[in-house]
Design an enzyme around this catalytic site. Sequence first.
Site, mmCIF file in Angstrom:
data_model
loop_
_atom_site.group_PDB
_atom_site.id
_atom_site.type_symbol
_atom_site.label_atom_id
_atom_site.label_comp_id
_atom_site.label_asym_id
_atom_site.label_seq_id
_atom_site.Cartn_x
_atom_site.Cartn_y
_atom_site.Cartn_z
ATOM 1 N N GLU A 194 0.811 -1.208 0.000
ATOM 2 C CA GLU A 194 0.000 0.000 0.000
ATOM 3 C C GLU A 194 0.849 1.265 0.000
ATOM 4 O OE1 GLU A 194 -4.087 -1.498 1.990
ATOM 5 O OE2 GLU A 194 -2.499 -1.003 3.381
ATOM 6 N N CYS A 211 3.480 8.304 1.303
ATOM 7 C CA CYS A 211 3.989 7.301 2.238
ATOM 8 C C CYS A 211 4.167 5.999 1.445
ATOM 9 C CB CYS A 211 2.964 7.157 3.359
ATOM 10 S SG CYS A 211 3.400 5.894 4.543
ATOM 11 N N CYS A 263 6.637 -7.610 6.830
ATOM 12 C CA CYS A 263 7.811 -7.111 7.559
ATOM 13 C C CYS A 263 8.256 -8.192 8.536
ATOM 14 C CB CYS A 263 7.473 -5.833 8.310
ATOM 15 S SG CYS A 263 8.895 -5.146 9.186
ATOM 16 N N CYS A 318 6.638 -5.990 15.032
ATOM 17 C CA CYS A 318 6.241 -5.169 16.183
ATOM 18 C C CYS A 318 4.810 -5.522 16.592
ATOM 19 C CB CYS A 318 6.328 -3.685 15.830
ATOM 20 S SG CYS A 318 8.001 -3.200 15.370
ATOM 21 N N CYS A 374 1.743 -3.388 15.189
ATOM 22 C CA CYS A 374 1.724 -3.071 13.754
ATOM 23 C C CYS A 374 1.073 -4.191 12.948
ATOM 24 C CB CYS A 374 3.155 -2.827 13.275
ATOM 25 S SG CYS A 374 3.281 -2.609 11.497
ATOM 26 N N CYS A 423 -1.243 5.050 9.968
ATOM 27 C CA CYS A 423 -0.012 4.319 10.284
ATOM 28 C C CYS A 423 -0.320 2.965 10.886
ATOM 29 C CB CYS A 423 0.791 5.041 11.352
ATOM 30 S SG CYS A 423 1.388 6.601 10.861
HETATM 31 N N1 SAH Z 1 9.331 -0.114 9.568
HETATM 32 C C1 SAH Z 1 9.512 1.259 9.733
HETATM 33 C C2 SAH Z 1 8.619 2.098 8.844
HETATM 34 C C3 SAH Z 1 7.206 1.659 8.669
HETATM 35 S S1 SAH Z 1 6.151 1.820 10.058
HETATM 36 C C4 SAH Z 1 9.360 1.669 11.192
HETATM 37 O O1 SAH Z 1 8.917 0.863 11.983
HETATM 38 O O2 SAH Z 1 9.723 2.803 11.499
HETATM 39 C C5 SAH Z 1 5.880 3.578 10.143
HETATM 40 C C6 SAH Z 1 5.489 4.090 11.520
HETATM 41 O O3 SAH Z 1 4.175 3.634 11.878
HETATM 42 C C7 SAH Z 1 6.403 3.596 12.610
HETATM 43 O O4 SAH Z 1 6.759 4.614 13.499
HETATM 44 C C8 SAH Z 1 5.556 2.588 13.305
HETATM 45 O O5 SAH Z 1 5.990 2.377 14.610
HETATM 46 C C9 SAH Z 1 4.190 3.198 13.225
HETATM 47 N N2 SAH Z 1 3.113 2.259 13.479
HETATM 48 C C10 SAH Z 1 3.078 0.952 13.171
HETATM 49 N N3 SAH Z 1 1.901 0.398 13.541
HETATM 50 C C11 SAH Z 1 1.171 1.402 14.087
HETATM 51 C C12 SAH Z 1 -0.155 1.462 14.630
HETATM 52 N N4 SAH Z 1 -0.935 0.407 14.652
HETATM 53 N N5 SAH Z 1 -0.589 2.654 15.088
HETATM 54 C C13 SAH Z 1 0.201 3.741 15.017
HETATM 55 N N6 SAH Z 1 1.445 3.744 14.513
HETATM 56 C C14 SAH Z 1 1.936 2.584 14.050
HETATM 57 FE FE1 SF4 Z 2 7.891 -3.584 10.568
HETATM 58 FE FE2 SF4 Z 2 5.612 -2.516 11.408
HETATM 59 FE FE3 SF4 Z 2 7.649 -2.768 13.095
HETATM 60 FE FE4 SF4 Z 2 7.795 -0.964 11.113
HETATM 61 S S1 SF4 Z 2 6.347 -0.942 12.816
HETATM 62 S S2 SF4 Z 2 9.386 -2.419 11.742
HETATM 63 S S3 SF4 Z 2 6.645 -2.050 9.500
HETATM 64 S S4 SF4 Z 2 6.556 -4.453 12.104
#
Ligand code: SAH
Ligand code: SF4
Length: 382
Positions: free
Chosen positions: A91, A104, A111, A115, A118, A344
């Site tokens: 996306e 974005c 990934c 996390c 996420c 995000c």
């Molecule tokens: N992998 C990279 C970039 C993609 S995620 C990273 O982790 O930085 C982009 C941003 O979205 C990151 O700061 C991540 O922590 C945040 N993010 C991921 N899942 C989220 C969620 N469910 N709600 C709010 N922010 C989120």
């Molecule tokens: Fe991967 Fe999501 Fe963690 Fe970013 S926030 S490193 S996209 S798992």
Amino acid sequence: MTANLLDYDLEGLALFCERLGEKRYRAVQLFRWIHQKGAVCFDDMTDLAKSLREKLATTAHLSGLPVISQHLSKDGTIKWLFDVGGGDAVETVFIPEDDRGTLCISSQAGCAVGCRFCSTGHQGFSRNLSTAEILGQLWFAEHFLRKHLHQSERVISNVVMMGMGEPLQNYAALLPALRVMLDDHGYGLSRRRVTVSTSGVVPMLDRLALDCPVALAVSLHAPTDSLRDDLVPLNRKYPLAELLDACNRYLAHAPRDFITFEYCMLDGVNDQIAHAQELVRLVRERAGVGFTCKFNLIPFNPFPASGLIRSSMAQVQLFARILSDAGIVTTIRKTRGDDIDAACGQLAGDVRDRTGVEERITRQRRIAIHHITDVVSADRSQ
Ligand code: SAH
Ligand code: SF4
């Protein structure tokens, strides 16, 4: 197989042209046709010699990503779902604001970092995107928007690598893509307006600092190793002290004199007063070595499998106040496009189930049609 010219930065394209027996300035012309004018076929490139166009037709192609769906939010945010083959989809989100247009971009299908908060992380890792697939998102969005907004000038002024995936775990494909974004013959974006967001791949931060120092956002999410180990599993490999040292080294090369820390606000998990105080301590410890940072608090965007809850706005504001009172510049991220799941961490390319590819793509298309219908009917009722 012929070469997809979206895979090359200018240097790579010059080498490709050399192999065809062409001069470097031809590569510059070709590069401008592709990225500045959005040409999709060689016959459109009228100032290239016919002989070169014929050579290109047999040795190269320009292939963007097929669009599975396009969702338009009431706030003007647009989300595209692109098919990257093999049942994977990624996306891309365009966020218009008064003074800028931000795209974005995704760097991977899924990934591997995983996390807890996420949606992409929950799906697991499918594969790295190629340079052409990363750039294809910008190439498509920029020229689509110019056409639909009847604009001849640049529409996208900022790029953030904050879509699906961990960009620094796909460094080889990321680097040429960043170079094309910055190249004056490409998209001509300023280093300050291209941001790589990372969960903290320390060795690659050092590489990026030397190869292509763009603006940096680091996803921190916790003030202690024990909590961060749980939320961002990569922390077990690169703990906070190492990560902050790497940020400090990056600052010497960064186009801005600060690093942005992203902090996703999770109710009862990392949003307590003690967590904010701990963060202040962590940052102050580094202040002596000239460390400057800003915090961007992101209210958690929920998705069903997470089992986590968004912090209340009052708690987010209280947390922000503790950091601000300690002299740390802190902002709270406005959620955009949440009516189309474009916020995000909500980006989901449905990569885990690797069976029934056709069925899933059809299902995604069906969902997209529902979304568009919803948006259209919501617009009509206003
Ligand atoms: N992998 C990279 C970039 C993609 S995620 C990273 O982790 O930085 C982009 C941003 O979205 C990151 O700061 C991540 O922590 C945040 N993010 C991921 N899942 C989220 C969620 N469910 N709600 C709010 N922010 C989120
Ligand atoms: Fe991967 Fe999501 Fe963690 Fe970013 S926030 S490193 S996209 S798992």
